[in-house]
Design a protein around this motif. Structure first.
Motif, PDB file in Angstrom:
ATOM      1  N   HIS A   1       0.842  -1.194   0.000  1.00 32.45           N
ATOM      2  CA  HIS A   1       0.000   0.000   0.000  1.00 32.45           C
ATOM      3  C   HIS A   1       0.883   1.251   0.000  1.00 32.45           C
ATOM      4  N   PRO A   2       0.498   2.297  -0.763  1.00 30.02           N
ATOM      5  CA  PRO A   2       1.312   3.529  -0.834  1.00 30.02           C
ATOM      6  C   PRO A   2       1.592   4.170   0.519  1.00 30.02           C
ATOM      7  N   SER A   3       0.735   3.920   1.506  1.00 34.41           N
ATOM      8  CA  SER A   3       0.949   4.510   2.833  1.00 34.41           C
ATOM      9  C   SER A   3       2.257   4.056   3.461  1.00 34.41           C
ATOM     10  N   PHE A   4       2.777   2.905   3.002  1.00 32.55           N
ATOM     11  CA  PHE A   4       3.970   2.349   3.632  1.00 32.55           C
ATOM     12  C   PHE A   4       5.217   2.478   2.759  1.00 32.55           C
ATOM     13  N   SER A   5       5.166   3.393   1.811  1.00 29.94           N
ATOM     14  CA  SER A   5       6.368   3.695   1.028  1.00 29.94           C
ATOM     15  C   SER A   5       7.418   4.316   1.943  1.00 29.94           C
ATOM     16  N   ASP A   6       8.687   3.894   1.795  1.00 26.36           N
ATOM     17  CA  ASP A   6       9.741   4.465   2.648  1.00 26.36           C
ATOM     18  C   ASP A   6      10.592   5.487   1.907  1.00 26.36           C
ATOM     19  N   LYS A   7      10.023   6.076   0.862  1.00 25.99           N
ATOM     20  CA  LYS A   7      10.758   7.119   0.143  1.00 25.99           C
ATOM     21  C   LYS A   7      11.099   8.271   1.090  1.00 25.99           C
ATOM     22  N   GLU A   8      12.372   8.626   1.155  1.00 28.05           N
ATOM     23  CA  GLU A   8      12.894   9.714   1.989  1.00 28.05           C
ATOM     24  C   GLU A   8      12.724   9.443   3.488  1.00 28.05           C
ATOM     25  N   VAL A   9      12.515   8.185   3.855  1.00 27.38           N
ATOM     26  CA  VAL A   9      12.429   7.820   5.267  1.00 27.38           C
ATOM     27  C   VAL A   9      13.782   7.239   5.691  1.00 27.38           C
ATOM     28  N   PRO A  10      14.405   7.746   6.748  1.00 29.06           N
ATOM     29  CA  PRO A  10      15.714   7.228   7.186  1.00 29.06           C
ATOM     30  C   PRO A  10      15.612   5.821   7.751  1.00 29.06           C
ATOM     31  N   LEU A  11      16.733   5.237   8.072  1.00 29.87           N
ATOM     32  CA  LEU A  11      16.782   3.890   8.642  1.00 29.87           C
ATOM     33  C   LEU A  11      16.033   3.837   9.968  1.00 29.87           C
ATOM     34  N   PRO A  12      15.533   2.653  10.356  1.00 31.85           N
ATOM     35  CA  PRO A  12      14.841   2.514  11.645  1.00 31.85           C
ATOM     36  C   PRO A  12      15.751   2.926  12.795  1.00 31.85           C
ATOM     37  N   PRO A  13      15.182   3.367  13.906  1.00 29.81           N
ATOM     38  CA  PRO A  13      15.995   3.741  15.072  1.00 29.81           C
ATOM     39  C   PRO A  13      16.859   2.566  15.527  1.00 29.81           C
ATOM     40  N   ALA A  14      18.017   2.863  16.073  1.00 27.77           N
ATOM     41  CA  ALA A  14      18.946   1.817  16.522  1.00 27.77           C
ATOM     42  C   ALA A  14      18.341   0.952  17.618  1.00 27.77           C
TER      43      ALA A  14
END
Length: 216
Positions: free
Chosen positions: A159-172
Motif C-alpha cells: 500500500h502507498p501509505s507504507f512507502s519508505d521514500k525519503e524515510v531514514p533507517l529505523p531507530p537503533a
C-alpha cells in the motif's frame, strides 16, 4: 502485528462510516421474485413482549418480516445476519420489490440497500486544510522517530501509505523482525509478526488503521 516507524510530520484523522439498519410488522405481501437479489439492511422496532433466548428465535422473528415469496423460497436462506445490540434488525437477500413490500410494514423503521464505502485516509490532510511544512505543521515533529505497534487483521505492505521514500533507517533501538519474505518490510514498515491468521490483510482493516497512524 504491524510495527511502523514514523519519520514524517504528518497527522491523520481516521473517519469511520457507520451503516445503519431498519424495522417492520407481520403483514403478508406477495411480490415478484424474478428480479436479482441484493443485500439489504432492515431495522425493525424491538418488541417489548418477546424474549429471544436463542439466535434461532431471533432469526425466526426477523424472518417473519420477509414477504411470503421470500420466506417460502427454495433458494439459499435469505436472512444474512440478525442484529440486536446497537440496532435491532437484520440483513437479508431481497429483490427490489421485496424490499418495497417490507418497507410498508408498520414495525419497520427503514430498509436500505447495502453500500460499500471506500476508505479515503490519504485525502484526510487536504480535507482538513493541512499541508506538510506549512502553517500548523511547519515547526513540529509530531511523532517523528516513534515506533508504533498495532495488533489487527494483517497488513498490505504494498500500500502507498507504507512507502519508505525519503524515510531514514529505523531507530537503533529497534530489535524486532519481519515475518514477510523478501523485501515487504522497509524503512517505514520495519516489522511484521504473525500470531494467528494471515500476514496479508484480506479485510483491509489493519492496513487502514496502520495507515491512519503512520502514513507519510
Amino acid at each position: 502485528m504491524q510495527i511502523v516507524s514514523d519519520h514524517s510530520d504528518d497527522f491523520f484523522l481516521g473517519l469511520a462510516c457507520l451503516l445503519s439498519i431498519s424495522p417492520a410488522d407481520a403483514a403478508i405481501a406477495v411480490v415478484d421474485t424474478s428480479s436479482p437479489l441484493s443485500n439489504y439492511i432492515v431495522q425493525v422496532r424491538k418488541p417489548t413482549d418477546k424474549d429471544f433466548a436463542t439466535p434461532e428465535d431471533l432469526d425466526a422473528f426477523h424472518g417473519s418480516f420477509l414477504p411470503t415469496t421470500a420466506a417460502s423460497s427454495n433458494e439459499e436462506h435469505r436472512i444474512v445476519h440478525s442484529y440486536q445490540n446497537v440496532v435491532f434488525g437484520f440483513a437479508a437477500k431481497l429483490t427490489a420489490e421485496e424490499s418495497d413490500a417490507i418497507r410498508e410494514k408498520d414495525s419497520v423503521l427503514y430498509v436500505r440497500p447495502e453500500k460499500v464505502l471506500s476508505l479515503h485516509t490519504t485525502h484526510t490532510p487536504d480535507f482538513l486544510g493541512l499541508h506538510q511544512g506549512v502553517g500548523f505543521w511547519k515547526d513540529l515533529n509530531l511523532g517523528k522517530g516513534m515506533i508504533i505497534g498495532v495488533l489487527d487483521s494483517g497488513i498490505s505492505p504494498d500500500h502507498p501509505s507504507f512507502s519508505d521514500k525519503e524515510v531514514p533507517l529505523p531507530p537503533a533501538k529497534w530489535k524486532g523482525r519481519c515475518d514477510f519474505n523478501g523485501t515487504s518490510c522497509n524503512n517505514k514498515l520495519i516489522g511484521v509478526r504473525l500470531y494467528t491468521g494471515l500476514l496479508h490483510d484480506d479485510v483491509g482493516h489493519g492496513t487502514h488503521i496502520v495507515g491512519n497512524r503512520c502514513e507519510k
